[in-house]
Write an enzyme that holds these catalytic residues in place. Structure first.
Site, PDB file in Angstrom:
ATOM      1  N   ASP A  29       0.843  -1.192   0.000  1.00  0.00           N
ATOM      2  CA  ASP A  29       0.000   0.000   0.000  1.00  0.00           C
ATOM      3  C   ASP A  29       0.889   1.256   0.000  1.00  0.00           C
ATOM      4  OD1 ASP A  29      -1.729   2.091   0.474  1.00  0.00           O
ATOM      5  OD2 ASP A  29      -2.916   1.037   1.969  1.00  0.00           O
ATOM      6  N   GLU A  81      28.992   6.397   3.328  1.00  0.00           N
ATOM      7  CA  GLU A  81      29.010   4.954   3.541  1.00  0.00           C
ATOM      8  C   GLU A  81      28.874   4.236   2.211  1.00  0.00           C
ATOM      9  OE1 GLU A  81      25.311   5.075   6.210  1.00  0.00           O
ATOM     10  OE2 GLU A  81      24.950   3.322   4.961  1.00  0.00           O
ATOM     11  N   CYS A 113      25.574   7.634   8.815  1.00  0.00           N
ATOM     12  CA  CYS A 113      25.029   8.868   8.234  1.00  0.00           C
ATOM     13  C   CYS A 113      25.616  10.156   8.797  1.00  0.00           C
ATOM     14  CB  CYS A 113      23.509   8.887   8.405  1.00  0.00           C
ATOM     15  SG  CYS A 113      22.676   7.568   7.532  1.00  0.00           S
ATOM     16  N   ARG A 202      12.897  -1.952  14.634  1.00  0.00           N
ATOM     17  CA  ARG A 202      12.448  -0.904  15.566  1.00  0.00           C
ATOM     18  C   ARG A 202      13.559  -0.446  16.510  1.00  0.00           C
ATOM     19  NH1 ARG A 202       6.874  -0.457  15.759  1.00  0.00           N
ATOM     20  NH2 ARG A 202       6.884   0.338  17.869  1.00  0.00           N
ATOM     21  N   THR A 204      16.243   0.658  15.688  1.00  0.00           N
ATOM     22  CA  THR A 204      16.884   1.866  15.132  1.00  0.00           C
ATOM     23  C   THR A 204      16.216   3.139  15.665  1.00  0.00           C
ATOM     24  OG1 THR A 204      15.424   1.861  13.209  1.00  0.00           O
ATOM     25  CG2 THR A 204      17.515   0.709  12.972  1.00  0.00           C
ATOM     26  N   HIS A 237      19.073  14.962  11.615  1.00  0.00           N
ATOM     27  CA  HIS A 237      19.195  13.890  10.620  1.00  0.00           C
ATOM     28  C   HIS A 237      17.786  13.397  10.308  1.00  0.00           C
ATOM     29  CE1 HIS A 237      20.449  10.583   8.267  1.00  0.00           C
ATOM     30  NE2 HIS A 237      19.962   9.682   9.103  1.00  0.00           N
ATOM     31  N   LYS A 242       9.192  11.613   9.869  1.00  0.00           N
ATOM     32  CA  LYS A 242       8.564  11.445  11.176  1.00  0.00           C
ATOM     33  C   LYS A 242       9.561  11.612  12.329  1.00  0.00           C
ATOM     34  CE  LYS A 242       7.063   7.342  12.100  1.00  0.00           C
ATOM     35  NZ  LYS A 242       6.392   6.034  11.929  1.00  0.00           N
ATOM     36  N   LYS A 246       9.359  14.256  15.505  1.00  0.00           N
ATOM     37  CA  LYS A 246       9.040  13.693  16.822  1.00  0.00           C
ATOM     38  C   LYS A 246      10.126  14.097  17.837  1.00  0.00           C
ATOM     39  CE  LYS A 246       8.053   9.352  19.190  1.00  0.00           C
ATOM     40  NZ  LYS A 246       8.140   7.888  19.135  1.00  0.00           N
ATOM     41  N   ASN A 269      16.102   9.876   2.276  1.00  0.00           N
ATOM     42  CA  ASN A 269      17.197   9.935   3.245  1.00  0.00           C
ATOM     43  C   ASN A 269      18.511   9.853   2.489  1.00  0.00           C
ATOM     44  OD1 ASN A 269      19.041   9.582   5.282  1.00  0.00           O
ATOM     45  ND2 ASN A 269      18.260   7.605   5.976  1.00  0.00           N
ATOM     46  N   SER A 299      24.341   5.808  12.517  1.00  0.00           N
ATOM     47  CA  SER A 299      24.142   4.536  13.206  1.00  0.00           C
ATOM     48  C   SER A 299      25.473   3.981  13.658  1.00  0.00           C
ATOM     49  CB  SER A 299      23.455   3.538  12.274  1.00  0.00           C
ATOM     50  OG  SER A 299      22.140   3.948  12.037  1.00  0.00           O
TER      51      SER A 299
END
Lengths: 348, 134
Positions: A29, A81, A113, A202, A204, A237, A242, A246, A269, A299
């Site tokens: 979707d 990277e 990153c 998750r 991450t 970053h 989202k 946040k 990204n 990361s």
């Protein structure tokens, strides 16, 4: 700090693929995914582009648009990277292509990153110590996303270049302070000879992105005694749209302060390029005397936070074509063309 | 030569990366690639290094539908004779350009791109291509 930004430039490929088109190929979707991530399309490097060509494009703008003498650049650091060679520096190709060499320090950096902002910190140190006149740092990536992986919807391509110097008549944004926060957190990685990175789903989020971005932001605010109301623009970053919003909400920043530097919804990204391209977009529109908080995330994991304050020079010195104007020039491709350009077919 | 023995590639880096050519100070003519002797002035000529301008115009163009080895996956692509702002002409690939805008007289600007990386274990050949601007 006396040092600051004297030039900047961003390079984003012309090709775009819509999130819905990627979802179509995998019978998912697309509308739901695009809305959930806040990413409607991403920039795609063509077959003849890589992290090096994007870095050269960004660096050339940073030099030419700001009338700087490339021969006076004393350090070139390229963070990525997706360096085109496993062994052979991208930085030496970039420095020769912009005619900055041969008398300079150069190295390739890797910290997922955030390798681009690590280069900015190194150059700030060298310029403050009067070891170099100008330092060029580039964050660049042609981000890899495994087909049918969540990352494939966002992994984009782009580069941002920042030149640091200390001449008062050239500085467009003084660096007031920088602060970093680093821990050993295995949220995302790519082993040697692997084509695509792996991530811990998750994991991450909370213990990785949010812990480091929030800690670095709080750390630099505490170090400088600034409050959230003291900032006019914020760039975090942006692995999707989202996460940065946040994180900003948790810290108490108004959503409008992210508007100028939030590039992820339209280019995806850009990994090492993400914070750098966002910062370039903010510098395109910032007025004199405005304060910018920029926080990268890499990361593995770590965040570099910077506070920049724009000077009156910014009224006369900006990129010739604003980043948000530049990305309006685009060509859409379908998923078949996408896998051709990104060489995801074995025979390519 | 886009691939092959590294020294052969390396000798052409200045020409490929920065359009490094030269100019005869006696007659004012620019050359790309660089000349050893000015054909106009012969022994009276004085050649000095000069990087070519980054902008120019399309003089003539064609579209390739069958590419040579190493370029077979890039087809169809445009190749153009470009006249730079100092009147020097060169042959280059056109990229990032809307097909409808590819025409004689169109303004172009130099971009840095991969020319060829067909040899996966060999050095990557970077160099100049042009894109239509305006």
């Amino acid at each position: 700090m006396k040092a600051g930004i004297v030039g900047y430039g961003a390079e984003v490929p012309i090709l775009r693929i819509k999130t819905e088109e990627i979802a179509r190929a995998w019978k998912k979707d697309g509308v739901k995914i695009a809305t959930g991530l806040g990413v409607k399309e991403k920039a795609v490097a063509s077959f003849d582009e890589d992290s090096c060509t994007l870095a050269v494009g960004a660096a050339r703008k940073a030099v030419l648009d700001f009338g700087l003498n490339a021969q006076k650049i004393g350090a070139v650091y390229v963070g990525s990277e997706s360096h085109p060679y496993a062994v052979k520096p991208t930085a030496s190709i970039v420095s020769d292509a912009i005619e900055a060499g041969p008398e300079l320090m150069a190295a390739d950096l890797e910290f997922a990153c955030k390798a681009g902002t690590a280069g900015v910190q190194m150059n700030l140190g060298f310029v403050e110590a009067r070891m170099i006149e100008y330092g060029l740092a580039i964050g660049t990536d042609t981000a890899q996303g495994r087909p049918n992986d969540a990352l494939e919807f966002t992994a984009g391509s782009g580069a941002g270049a920042i030149i640091v110097g200390d001449k008062r008549n050239e500085i467009i944004a003084t660096c007031e302070d920088t602060y970093s926060f680093t821990t050993d957190t295995p949220d995302f990685w790519r082993r040697p000879k692997e084509d695509f990175p792996m991530h811990a789903g998750r994991f991450t989020g909370e213990p990785a992105y949010f812990k480091h971005v929030l800690s670095a932001s709080r750390g630099i605010l505490e170090k400088t005694s600034y409050k959230t109301k003291d900032f006019d623009h914020v760039v975090f970053h942006q692995p999707n749209a989202k996460f940065p919003l946040k994180a900003g909400k948790i810290l108490g920043f108004e959503r409008e302060k992210f508007e100028a530097g939030l590039m992820c919804p339209t280019i995806g990204n850009t990994y090492s390029g993400a914070t750098m391209v966002g910062l370039c977009a903010v510098l395109d529109v910032a007025k004199p005397g405005e304060r910018i908080l920029a926080v990268s995330y890499g990361s593995g994991a770590g965040s570099d936070a910077f506070i920049f304050k724009t000077t009156k020079n910014i009224e006369k010195k900006r990129g010739k074509i604003a980043v948000k104007e530049m990305i309006k020039e685009k060509q859409y491709i379908d998923y078949a063309e996408y896998i051709k350009h990104r060489k995801k077919l074995k025979s390519l | 030569m886009t691939t092959g023995f590294p020294p052969l590639l390396w000798r052409r880096f200045p020409e490929r990366y920065t359009l490094a050519g030269n100019k005869c100070e006696t007659c004012g003519t620019s050359y790309f690639p660089a000349r050893k002797v000015c054909p106009n002035c012969r022994r009276r000529g004085k050649l000095v290094d000069e990087s070519m301008p980054r902008k120019g115009k399309i003089v003539s163009w064609t579209q390739c539908f069958v590419g040579p080895t190493g370029f077979e996956h890039e087809t169809p692509y445009f190749v153009a004779i470009i006249e730079l702002e100092n009147k020097v002409r060169l042959l280059a690939q056109l990229v990032d350009s809307d097909e409808k805008k590819v025409k004689t007289g169109a303004c172009v600007e130099k971009v840095f791109r991969k020319i060829n990386d067909a040899d996966k274990s060999g050095p990557i050949a970077y160099g100049y291509k042009f894109k239509i601007v305006g």
